[in-house]
Design a protein around this motif. Sequence first.
Motif, PDB file in Angstrom:
ATOM      1  N   PHE A 166       2.277  -9.856  -2.844  1.00  0.00           N
ATOM      2  CA  PHE A 166       2.430  -9.011  -1.661  1.00  0.00           C
ATOM      3  C   PHE A 166       2.065  -9.739  -0.370  1.00  0.00           C
ATOM      4  O   PHE A 166       1.826  -9.119   0.659  1.00  0.00           O
ATOM      5  CB  PHE A 166       1.578  -7.751  -1.810  1.00  0.00           C
ATOM      6  N   ASN A 167       1.970 -11.072  -0.449  1.00  0.00           N
ATOM      7  CA  ASN A 167       1.762 -11.907   0.740  1.00  0.00           C
ATOM      8  C   ASN A 167       0.438 -11.579   1.434  1.00  0.00           C
ATOM      9  O   ASN A 167       0.358 -11.589   2.668  1.00  0.00           O
ATOM     10  CB  ASN A 167       2.933 -11.749   1.726  1.00  0.00           C
ATOM     11  N   GLU A 213       1.056   3.089   9.074  1.00  0.00           N
ATOM     12  CA  GLU A 213       0.088   3.200   7.988  1.00  0.00           C
ATOM     13  C   GLU A 213       0.447   2.325   6.783  1.00  0.00           C
ATOM     14  O   GLU A 213      -0.416   2.018   5.960  1.00  0.00           O
ATOM     15  CB  GLU A 213      -0.045   4.660   7.526  1.00  0.00           C
ATOM     16  N   TYR A 214       1.709   1.895   6.686  1.00  0.00           N
ATOM     17  CA  TYR A 214       2.089   1.050   5.559  1.00  0.00           C
ATOM     18  C   TYR A 214       1.698  -0.413   5.782  1.00  0.00           C
ATOM     19  O   TYR A 214       1.679  -1.204   4.837  1.00  0.00           O
ATOM     20  CB  TYR A 214       3.597   1.157   5.305  1.00  0.00           C
ATOM     21  N   ARG A 215       1.435  -0.822   7.008  1.00  0.00           N
ATOM     22  CA  ARG A 215       0.913  -2.154   7.357  1.00  0.00           C
ATOM     23  C   ARG A 215       1.817  -3.289   6.856  1.00  0.00           C
ATOM     24  O   ARG A 215       1.358  -4.354   6.464  1.00  0.00           O
ATOM     25  CB  ARG A 215      -0.507  -2.324   6.786  1.00  0.00           C
ATOM     26  N   LEU A 216       3.130  -3.031   6.812  1.00  0.00           N
ATOM     27  CA  LEU A 216       4.051  -4.044   6.294  1.00  0.00           C
ATOM     28  C   LEU A 216       4.173  -5.230   7.234  1.00  0.00           C
ATOM     29  O   LEU A 216       4.396  -6.366   6.792  1.00  0.00           O
ATOM     30  CB  LEU A 216       5.425  -3.417   6.051  1.00  0.00           C
ATOM     31  N   ASP A 217       4.055  -4.980   8.572  1.00  0.00           N
ATOM     32  CA  ASP A 217       4.125  -6.091   9.517  1.00  0.00           C
ATOM     33  C   ASP A 217       2.971  -7.058   9.299  1.00  0.00           C
ATOM     34  O   ASP A 217       3.104  -8.274   9.491  1.00  0.00           O
ATOM     35  CB  ASP A 217       4.107  -5.556  10.948  1.00  0.00           C
ATOM     36  N   GLU A 218       1.825  -6.514   8.884  1.00  0.00           N
ATOM     37  CA  GLU A 218       0.644  -7.355   8.663  1.00  0.00           C
ATOM     38  C   GLU A 218       0.878  -8.327   7.510  1.00  0.00           C
ATOM     39  O   GLU A 218       0.385  -9.453   7.524  1.00  0.00           O
ATOM     40  CB  GLU A 218      -0.552  -6.452   8.362  1.00  0.00           C
ATOM     41  N   PHE A 219       1.663  -7.878   6.502  1.00  0.00           N
ATOM     42  CA  PHE A 219       1.906  -8.742   5.339  1.00  0.00           C
ATOM     43  C   PHE A 219       3.266  -9.426   5.407  1.00  0.00           C
ATOM     44  O   PHE A 219       3.632 -10.158   4.485  1.00  0.00           O
ATOM     45  CB  PHE A 219       1.821  -7.914   4.054  1.00  0.00           C
ATOM     46  N   GLU A 220       4.027  -9.158   6.455  1.00  0.00           N
ATOM     47  CA  GLU A 220       5.334  -9.775   6.678  1.00  0.00           C
ATOM     48  C   GLU A 220       6.268  -9.554   5.486  1.00  0.00           C
ATOM     49  O   GLU A 220       6.953 -10.469   5.005  1.00  0.00           O
ATOM     50  CB  GLU A 220       5.172 -11.273   6.946  1.00  0.00           C
TER      51      GLU A 220
END
Length: 637
Positions: A166-167, A213-220
């Motif tokens: 999940f990077n 809330e999914y924070r997908l940008d944080e994990f790219e």
Amino acid sequence: MDSKKQKARLALILKTGRLRLWFYYPATRHYCYLSEAGEYSPEYNPSEFGQLFHRDDMEKLRSVVFDICDGKRENAEVTLRSRAARESECSHYNMAVSVASRDENGLPTQLMGIQHDVTDEYRHQEKTSQLLMRYHTIFNSSLLDMLYYDKNGALADINERACKAFNVQSREQVLDGSFLLKNNPFYSQIPLKEMENSLTGSIIDFSEFESPEYRLDEFELKGKMYYESTINPIRNEEGELEGIYMAGHDISEMVNSFHRQQAGVRKLKQGTESIRQYIANIDYALSVSGVQLANYYPKAYTFELINRETRQKLRMSQLRCIRLATMRFRRTVNSALNRMDHLTKRGIVQAIETEIRDKKGRQIWLLFNMVPMLDAEGNVERYFGTYRDITDMVETEERLAVETKKAQETELLKQAFLTNMSYEIRTPLNNIVGYAGLFTSEHDEQDEPFFMDQIKQSTDELLLLVNDILYISRLEANMEEYKKEVTDFALAFEGQCQIGLKNIAPEVQPIVIQPYSSLMVDIDLNHVAMIVQRLCNLACLLTTQGSITVSCEHHRGELTIRIQDTGVGFATEVLPRIFEHFTRNIRGGLIGSGLDLPIVQLLTQQMGGTIEIQSDYQKGTSIWVSIPCTASVIERK
């Protein structure tokens, strides 16, 4: 008298709390204990008192006593171990030392020590620490992505493999209590309180989860991910949720590979269709120039050949027609004639190899296409059709078949493995679905534990199989890394044998032969341990009575490990393909997961070693694994 009673009561109270009271007299430097009867025991000089405790710990106690006597501190606590031959036999004590009395100058005349036996607490804590260490070892070394959520749905633990999938750059990044299960795109649709043991497959398009809330940008995380996982909620006796374990793996590459494979199949079909169209064009050209006519009369049992150019007719009996064909086609000709004799209304298309040879010396092939001709009442009167020389076409098809077979060979090998794999996975999966379905139909509640046991057993088999498939794929792709380190194999060998023999049958005696007190060799211990554990586990599966003997020996630069059992052994016809995937024994069952021996063989070969198997059916099996290594220390018992 009252003083003695008070001391006796004090001694009884101390005994009940696993406490002992001792005193130290600075003037004489002697120690004495308060006995259970409330009397002072004989005095111990420092040397005698020191014999009761571990030497290193006694130095800490002396330092504390001297500091209190010198007025550097008022009281202190220290932990001591008793003297014992082995560390595991030591008792553990907490000592609370303080001043019991002082002289008129304020100097200590008597120190009091309260000795609390905390052996049980220490061993419980040590056992707990070992369990936690094993948990973290298994959790972090799993071949799957592992995540653990607490009862409130907050992420509490994640292994390195999941971080990579999940990077996640660091575990602390998601273990701050803010990463919730409901914010995980793969499980956000499943209510926390309704979590059940299940196997899930998800196709996630990360572009659909743009909320912060999914924070997908944080994990790219971008694009699509195909993910397969198992959900295992943990509940207490009251059924309340305690936590949730999740294990899974990214199958995007597998799915994409399958898509590429399907695209290749479509291209292959297109190519094959083009070839067939090409053959059809050749047939058309031949039919224009070389097609002849034929009739068959069922009532007269006569076959008639007509030359279209000369109009000459050649009549033949059934026997002559049969003899005109080569030996392998005579039964085919007889079958076609019988169908026409029985007045079938279906057309007959048949290619026949004849005994007649052309100018090139080739046996001529004739293709017959016969259709029934009906009278006014709908009854078969005769059969009319055509025949043509297809010798060149047959020769062309044979060449095309050879070339097509070469082109498909690699694809067929892949498909054969995928077919076997799909079958083996489908078997436990069908068991899970079948027993799960029994819960929704009428059933006896007393059968539910059996259903659950079967589902758990099939789930374990499925997980084991998936893990082995993934691991052997990694081995076959040469992705496994091997690191040699100097290791005392004598210490590690017995422990690995015990792990591998944990499922041994009660009627089977385990025997471990390890002739070294120290054997320092440069090997990859983790992979060698995996070989030992898998072979021991395989021996347990094959052996229901007798013994399993595991031994090791270092000789001439090679470490040889032997596993010998008195089990069912392997059938003679199985031995030549014993290292193939999903090989089955004579009894019809898989040998372990079906991949144990192929995995062991690949590990051994990739470490430069060899493996040999000798087996007698119903008598037992011996397996030798030899791995090259250099020994720096060899000390025999």
